[in-house]
Design an enzyme around this catalytic site. Structure first.
Site, PDB file in Angstrom:
ATOM      1  N   CYS A 142       0.537  -1.217  -0.034  1.00  0.00           N
ATOM      2  CA  CYS A 142       0.173  -0.164   0.000  1.00  0.00           C
ATOM      3  C   CYS A 142       1.018   1.310   0.065  1.00  0.00           C
ATOM      4  O   CYS A 142       1.697   1.588  -1.037  1.00  0.00           O
ATOM      5  CB  CYS A 142      -1.033  -0.070   1.096  1.00  0.00           C
ATOM      6  SG  CYS A 142      -2.345   1.230   0.870  1.00  0.00           S
ATOM      7  N   HIS A 235      -4.199  -4.949  -0.340  1.00  0.00           N
ATOM      8  CA  HIS A 235      -3.884  -5.656   1.019  1.00  0.00           C
ATOM      9  C   HIS A 235      -4.430  -7.028   0.984  1.00  0.00           C
ATOM     10  O   HIS A 235      -5.519  -7.498   1.663  1.00  0.00           O
ATOM     11  CB  HIS A 235      -4.845  -4.611   2.029  1.00  0.00           C
ATOM     12  CG  HIS A 235      -4.103  -3.500   2.350  1.00  0.00           C
ATOM     13  ND1 HIS A 235      -3.054  -3.311   3.321  1.00  0.00           N
ATOM     14  CD2 HIS A 235      -4.733  -2.196   2.109  1.00  0.00           C
ATOM     15  CE1 HIS A 235      -2.947  -2.063   3.337  1.00  0.00           C
ATOM     16  NE2 HIS A 235      -3.859  -1.485   2.556  1.00  0.00           N
ATOM     17  N   GLU A 237      -3.261  -9.122   2.430  1.00  0.00           N
ATOM     18  CA  GLU A 237      -3.031  -9.840   4.079  1.00  0.00           C
ATOM     19  C   GLU A 237      -4.049  -9.589   4.849  1.00  0.00           C
ATOM     20  O   GLU A 237      -4.261  -9.855   6.087  1.00  0.00           O
ATOM     21  CB  GLU A 237      -1.675  -9.010   4.448  1.00  0.00           C
ATOM     22  CG  GLU A 237      -1.742  -7.669   5.287  1.00  0.00           C
ATOM     23  CD  GLU A 237      -1.847  -6.410   4.159  1.00  0.00           C
ATOM     24  OE1 GLU A 237      -2.089  -5.359   4.471  1.00  0.00           O
ATOM     25  OE2 GLU A 237      -1.892  -6.815   3.091  1.00  0.00           O
TER      26      GLU A 237
END
Length: 306
Positions: A142, A235, A237
């Site tokens: 990001c 993202h 994750e």
């Protein structure tokens, strides 16, 4: 997998409840192998949440890894107990003589500032330069992806008319690249950002390879230096409820510009909860990165890195 993390880290108990195996330092010492050394520069406000998200994904490989958390000296986090930072994080100055097989640099809530106006930008630049000589492969997420592209290649970021918030389709543009082993022709990626980078700026640099993009979200993955650097604008994750928590937090603050995350809730109704559509590819991406760009490329003698 035997991911070796500091004893007492809150993520241990949280992930055990999900039947995810992590190894504490005591058990790891009994295994006579050289573990991979990973360092995470965690710039996110809710550090314990980010630690848990990353450990969940790093746990999906049979390789033993030592995980170290790095903190900035020029910035004091406001949303994480100082005791946690003192116990589990090391300042860059403590680590700058060490070498690591892999590094992850997270996003940060500063993307609407010019890079030079970020209070810790000078230290950030030092760490970015250090990573090129002390780390085999670095994963930028990001804001960190935008920061790395700007610092190394002069790629600018651009403000969005409104926040890019939700789950968006991505298309692998170089499907034969090992980072995409096991990927489908389309995959979903969470995004939560106010700025973006543009394809035409990436294409001006022969050193950069545009790996993936989406019709709605634009550039999502860029590679440089043969896989020694990956820049990911979204993202993968994120946990299932991260965007939900962000949405409800902003609503509770009375913000008038808050919109529901797109392509996220079942039936587009927050009361129905999230529909998870990115977890499998998140696991694949982190496993492929660890296997093909860290483990397969790093020297056995860690001092030979760089």
């Amino acid at each position: 997998m035997p991911l070796r993390i500091p004893d007492g880290l809150p993520a241990i108990d949280l992930l055990k409840q999900e039947n995810i195996f992590v190894m504490n330092e005591g058990r790891a010492h009994a295994q006579d192998i050289r573990p991979l050394r990973l360092v995470v520069l965690n710039l996110m406000p809710l550090k314990i949440t980010t630690e848990t998200d990353l450990i969940r994904l790093l746990s999906n490989t049979p390789l033993q890894m030592d995980l170290t958390f790095m903190k900035l000296q020029s910035h004091t986090p406001k949303n994480t107990p100082i005791e946690h930072m003192m116990m589990f994080y090391k300042a860059f100055e403590e680590l700058r003589t060490q070498k690591f097989d892999g590094m992850i640099i997270t996003g940060a809530p500063v993307e609407q500032f010019d890079f030079e106006d970020v209070s810790y930008w000078d230290e950030m630049k030092t760490i970015l330069d250090w990573s090129r000589t002390h780390v085999t492969s670095t994963l930028y997420i990001c804001w960190a992806a935008q920061a790395g592209l700007y610092h190394f290649y002069g790629v600018p970021k651009y403000p969005l008319e409104k926040k890019k918030f939700g789950i968006f389709r991505q298309y692998p543009l170089v499907p034969q690249e090992p980072i995409f082993r096991g990927f489908d022709d389309v995959f979903m990626m969470p995004h939560s950002r106010h700025t973006e980078v543009h394809r035409e700026d990436i294409e001006q640099h022969s050193e950069l390879t545009l790996l993936a993009e989406g019709d709605e979200s634009g550039v999502s993955m860029v590679m440089a230096r043969g896989g020694r650097e990956f820049f990911i604008t979204g993202h993968l994750e994120y946990a299932f409820n991260t965007l939900d928590n962000e949405y409800r937090r902003d609503m509770a603050l009375g913000r008038t510009d808050v919109e529901k995350p797109q392509n996220y809730y079942r039936g587009d109704n927050p009361d129905n909860g999230p529909l998870v559509s990115w977890r499998a590819h998140g696991n694949l991406l982190f496993s492929n990165w660890i296997n093909y760009y860290v483990y397969q490329e790093t020297p056995y003698n860690i001092e030979d890195i760089g």
